[in-house]
Design a protein around this motif. Sequence first.
Motif, PDB file in Angstrom:
ATOM      1  N   ALA A 132      14.553  22.244 103.559  1.00 27.98           N
ATOM      2  CA  ALA A 132      15.343  22.962 102.560  1.00 27.98           C
ATOM      3  C   ALA A 132      15.075  22.423 101.162  1.00 27.98           C
ATOM      4  O   ALA A 132      14.963  23.183 100.201  1.00 27.98           O
ATOM      5  CB  ALA A 132      16.826  22.845 102.894  1.00 27.98           C
ATOM      6  N   TRP A 170      28.547  26.686 107.339  1.00 27.95           N
ATOM      7  CA  TRP A 170      27.741  27.873 107.042  1.00 27.95           C
ATOM      8  C   TRP A 170      26.950  28.222 108.289  1.00 27.95           C
ATOM      9  O   TRP A 170      26.621  27.343 109.084  1.00 27.95           O
ATOM     10  CB  TRP A 170      26.784  27.549 105.878  1.00 27.95           C
ATOM     11  CG  TRP A 170      25.900  28.684 105.466  1.00 27.95           C
ATOM     12  CD1 TRP A 170      26.214  29.692 104.623  1.00 27.95           C
ATOM     13  CD2 TRP A 170      24.541  28.893 105.872  1.00 27.95           C
ATOM     14  NE1 TRP A 170      25.142  30.535 104.488  1.00 27.95           N
ATOM     15  CE2 TRP A 170      24.102  30.063 105.240  1.00 27.95           C
ATOM     16  CE3 TRP A 170      23.662  28.226 106.716  1.00 27.95           C
ATOM     17  CZ2 TRP A 170      22.828  30.582 105.416  1.00 27.95           C
ATOM     18  CZ3 TRP A 170      22.389  28.732 106.890  1.00 27.95           C
ATOM     19  CH2 TRP A 170      21.981  29.900 106.235  1.00 27.95           C
ATOM     20  N   TRP A 208      23.629  30.894 109.709  1.00 28.39           N
ATOM     21  CA  TRP A 208      22.554  31.750 109.181  1.00 28.39           C
ATOM     22  C   TRP A 208      22.793  33.221 109.444  1.00 28.39           C
ATOM     23  O   TRP A 208      22.144  34.082 108.859  1.00 28.39           O
ATOM     24  CB  TRP A 208      21.215  31.332 109.747  1.00 28.39           C
ATOM     25  CG  TRP A 208      21.099  31.553 111.238  1.00 28.39           C
ATOM     26  CD1 TRP A 208      21.553  30.730 112.204  1.00 28.39           C
ATOM     27  CD2 TRP A 208      20.521  32.666 111.895  1.00 28.39           C
ATOM     28  NE1 TRP A 208      21.306  31.258 113.432  1.00 28.39           N
ATOM     29  CE2 TRP A 208      20.657  32.452 113.279  1.00 28.39           C
ATOM     30  CE3 TRP A 208      19.894  33.840 111.455  1.00 28.39           C
ATOM     31  CZ2 TRP A 208      20.195  33.365 114.229  1.00 28.39           C
ATOM     32  CZ3 TRP A 208      19.434  34.744 112.397  1.00 28.39           C
ATOM     33  CH2 TRP A 208      19.583  34.496 113.769  1.00 28.39           C
ATOM     34  N   SER A 225      23.209  34.318 101.526  1.00 26.96           N
ATOM     35  CA  SER A 225      22.753  33.793 102.811  1.00 26.96           C
ATOM     36  C   SER A 225      21.503  34.517 103.268  1.00 26.96           C
ATOM     37  O   SER A 225      20.548  33.899 103.748  1.00 26.96           O
ATOM     38  CB  SER A 225      23.839  33.974 103.871  1.00 26.96           C
ATOM     39  OG  SER A 225      25.018  33.345 103.469  1.00 26.96           O
ATOM     40  N   PHE A 249      18.446  33.365 101.412  1.00 35.05           N
ATOM     41  CA  PHE A 249      18.045  32.022 101.815  1.00 35.05           C
ATOM     42  C   PHE A 249      17.383  32.052 103.190  1.00 35.05           C
ATOM     43  O   PHE A 249      16.299  31.476 103.394  1.00 35.05           O
ATOM     44  CB  PHE A 249      19.278  31.117 101.808  1.00 35.05           C
ATOM     45  CG  PHE A 249      19.006  29.716 102.269  1.00 35.05           C
ATOM     46  CD1 PHE A 249      17.968  28.976 101.717  1.00 35.05           C
ATOM     47  CD2 PHE A 249      19.785  29.127 103.252  1.00 35.05           C
ATOM     48  CE1 PHE A 249      17.715  27.678 102.128  1.00 35.05           C
ATOM     49  CE2 PHE A 249      19.530  27.825 103.674  1.00 35.05           C
ATOM     50  CZ  PHE A 249      18.496  27.105 103.117  1.00 35.05           C
ATOM     51  N   HIS A 264      21.243  24.254 104.571  1.00 34.82           N
ATOM     52  CA  HIS A 264      21.897  25.102 103.577  1.00 34.82           C
ATOM     53  C   HIS A 264      22.572  24.273 102.500  1.00 34.82           C
ATOM     54  O   HIS A 264      22.402  24.495 101.307  1.00 34.82           O
ATOM     55  CB  HIS A 264      22.911  26.009 104.280  1.00 34.82           C
ATOM     56  CG  HIS A 264      23.816  26.749 103.344  1.00 34.82           C
ATOM     57  ND1 HIS A 264      25.117  26.347 103.143  1.00 34.82           N
ATOM     58  CD2 HIS A 264      23.605  27.812 102.536  1.00 34.82           C
ATOM     59  CE1 HIS A 264      25.673  27.163 102.247  1.00 34.82           C
ATOM     60  NE2 HIS A 264      24.767  28.060 101.874  1.00 34.82           N
ATOM     61  N   GLY A 297      26.392  31.868  99.591  1.00 39.67           N
ATOM     62  CA  GLY A 297      26.624  32.027 101.026  1.00 39.67           C
ATOM     63  C   GLY A 297      28.035  31.754 101.491  1.00 39.67           C
ATOM     64  O   GLY A 297      28.379  32.072 102.616  1.00 39.67           O
TER      65      GLY A 297
END
Lengths: 448, 381
Positions: A72, A322, A324, A331, A334, A351, A388
């Motif tokens: 990330a 969070w 996915w 979100s 990302f 995240h 997100g």
Amino acid sequence: MTKDFKLDFSRRGLLKAGAASGLVAASPAFFMRNAWAEDFRNNPGNAGEVKLGFNVPQTGPYSEEGKDELRAFKLAVKHLNGEGDGGMLNTFKPSSLKGNGILGKKVTFATGDTQTKSDAARASAKRMIEKEKVLMVSGGSSSGVAVAVQSLCQEEGIIFMAGLTHSNDTTGKDKRRYGFRHFFNAYMSGRALGPVLEKEYGKERRAYHLTADYNWGWTQEESMKDTTEEIGWQTVNTVKTPVGAGDFSQYITPVLNSGADVLILNHYGKDMINSLTQAVQFGLRDKQVNGKNFEIVVPLFSRLMAQGAGEAIKGILGSTNWNWSLQDPGSQAFVKSFGAEYGIPPSMAAHTCYVQTLLYANACEMAGTFYPPEVIKSLEGFKFDGTGNGPTEYRAEDHQCFKDVLVVRGNENPTSQFDLLKVIEQTPRSQVEYDWKIFGGELGPYKV
Amino acid sequence: MKNIPMNDVTRLLIFAAVILTMPIWLIPLGGGYPDLMQKFAIYGIFAIGFNILFGLTGYLSFGHAAFLGVGSYAAVWSFKLFTMNVIPAVLFGVLFAGLMALVIGFLSLRRSGIYFSILTLAFAQMSYNLAYSVLTPITYGETGLQLSQQDPRLIDNLFIEEVSTGLPSTTLFGMKMSGYPGFYFCAALLILCFFISMRIFRSPFGLMLKGIKSNQNRMKYTGLNTRPYMLTAFVISGMYAGLAGSLLAITDPLAGAERMQWTASGEVVLMTILGGVGTLVGPMLGAGLIKYFENIFSGFDNNVLTSAFSFLPDSVAEVVVPVVGLFVGGGWHLTLGILFMIIVIFLPGGIVEGISRLTALFRKRQQSIGGNMTPQDQPGE
């Protein structure tokens, strides 16, 4: 004593050594002068590049999360430099990011291995600060490490953007002016789970806690106990289990005859995988106690752990920062660019690290400088959206982010190996908010 | 005569010169920053102390990290309760580690060989678990023991009215003990420790310990009670560890339970074996090597590698970088493991044996030209 080692040196060598030791007498003054000549730590000055330090567990029990965090971070650096599809830069608002690095300087990074040990984490953070001259340190996957590195960063005058850390202490009694946490905490997990537990399992339940015997486990247990007792549940017993126990059968057997009908597992990582798998193997979930189905709750869930626990997680309730599968544009953006880059969906650790990097970069842009006190001031009380979790605020008083918390359930019918958690409720921010004074602690000064 | 056999004074002088010039010769190696050099000096002390026990008596303790941890906790408590001056912290660290070594040593030294190792390991692991959870009021468990602004600091507050807002830093009578001054403080103590260890090696007491190592039964038959000697060696080496622990806390005022974990005990065993068991400088070399790997190798990522191999054509570099990448960064343990295997298999005497073999090779060549044999070149036994 045949092996006794003898080093022989010529007279010339000795003279050389003598000259060198004379030289060294002058060196401390030389180095110290350099250290004080700058107006703040690791000021990039006119350099065309700035360096950020990513301190993640690459070995040890949380190395899987560490690797995902590093992915990330690399993605965030790419996006900040205007490469790739931009990811959340397109949805994050209000944004001062221009996609040309930070304040026009190209972003580079250094990495370190925390080994999930406070000592090792501080050593590698120090290396990055002293040798690599990083402006900000981020990452980590445990609260012990986060607290240790955070206080180091306070002393060094370097901003610390915490990675995955869930203990109340990080922004509670051990909070620091230079430390910021985007991740949620144990208290918020408890507040978010309360109403869902009441709705799903009713008001009359008897809970049994198994708790990892260290700081994070205790704060988690305390928060869960408070919340469940508020909705009318009874606490039958709370048992501490050693960290990394591996075999939990001796702790699970007493649960069967305790009269409890809910088991709360305040475990994380491998502990949680083992305790949950064994609890399910012991047939706890097929039991009927007090005329009710026996239930298991795992307050802090992560997808990487769910993958480890396999079948056992089906139907288990928990909370997460969070996931996915969220459908909001931030979100989605990302997950899309992370998937395009690495072929897998990001974890919640990834995240939070990605968002933290963007937030730091954005704060520098807002402040118009890298000077830490100004950057801190622009982060404090900063309200933003598009990352997100819905509208989010960095509370100025304790540097904790406030946002919606997800309550999830282990998916009964996963469609893929990553589709393990199903979001059943997005607990609004107002419900998980608390008075910052309840945990004590002091932020400390802006200037160090 | 071209090569003068080195006496102990020159040995000490050379050692001191090499240690004190670290900030200069470490720069090309990428290690010239204060934190790493402090670690070199501190773990050097730890390993030299461990070697007094393991190298001289042959008793392999697997629990030395416990003393390191106790030294750290004692030092941080001294900062919290009394003063930020480092002298009391060092004294407390050494004292408490020594006391604990006395107790553990008294119990463990009743057995020898593997049983002794397991006993010390058990004690250390017990201390670790106590520090991690049960003793949290004293050790602050997982978070580690840290300074805070509300600390009493009784002695400091007698003299100064506290007005500063930040956390105080550790000082030696007003000199801050972080960065380079911290390193020179550690280095001075390391040289002192090296000197003491050298005196022990040369003393009748050291000879007695070596006697125990070669044949304990024979020593006993001569009517000698070996246990007090071993206990003394154990306590001295525990105090060295306590000193190292207190220095860790001085350069970075935090004490965590991980410092006592068995991996930390194993690390010092590795350091000593890598460098050379029973030699004077060996443990220091081993400590330096391991800390270098841990701090520098673990920081190499693909960016660094790509720039390091940029002289190669792209197609070759694309193959080389990922392969080398396996051994650096997160894979530094792998490199260290391979190195350890190579050294244990081919150089049982550690790095020191490697160096002496090289010197021997070099000298043999000189002799063949026209050298004469000196008595020092002959084995002593």
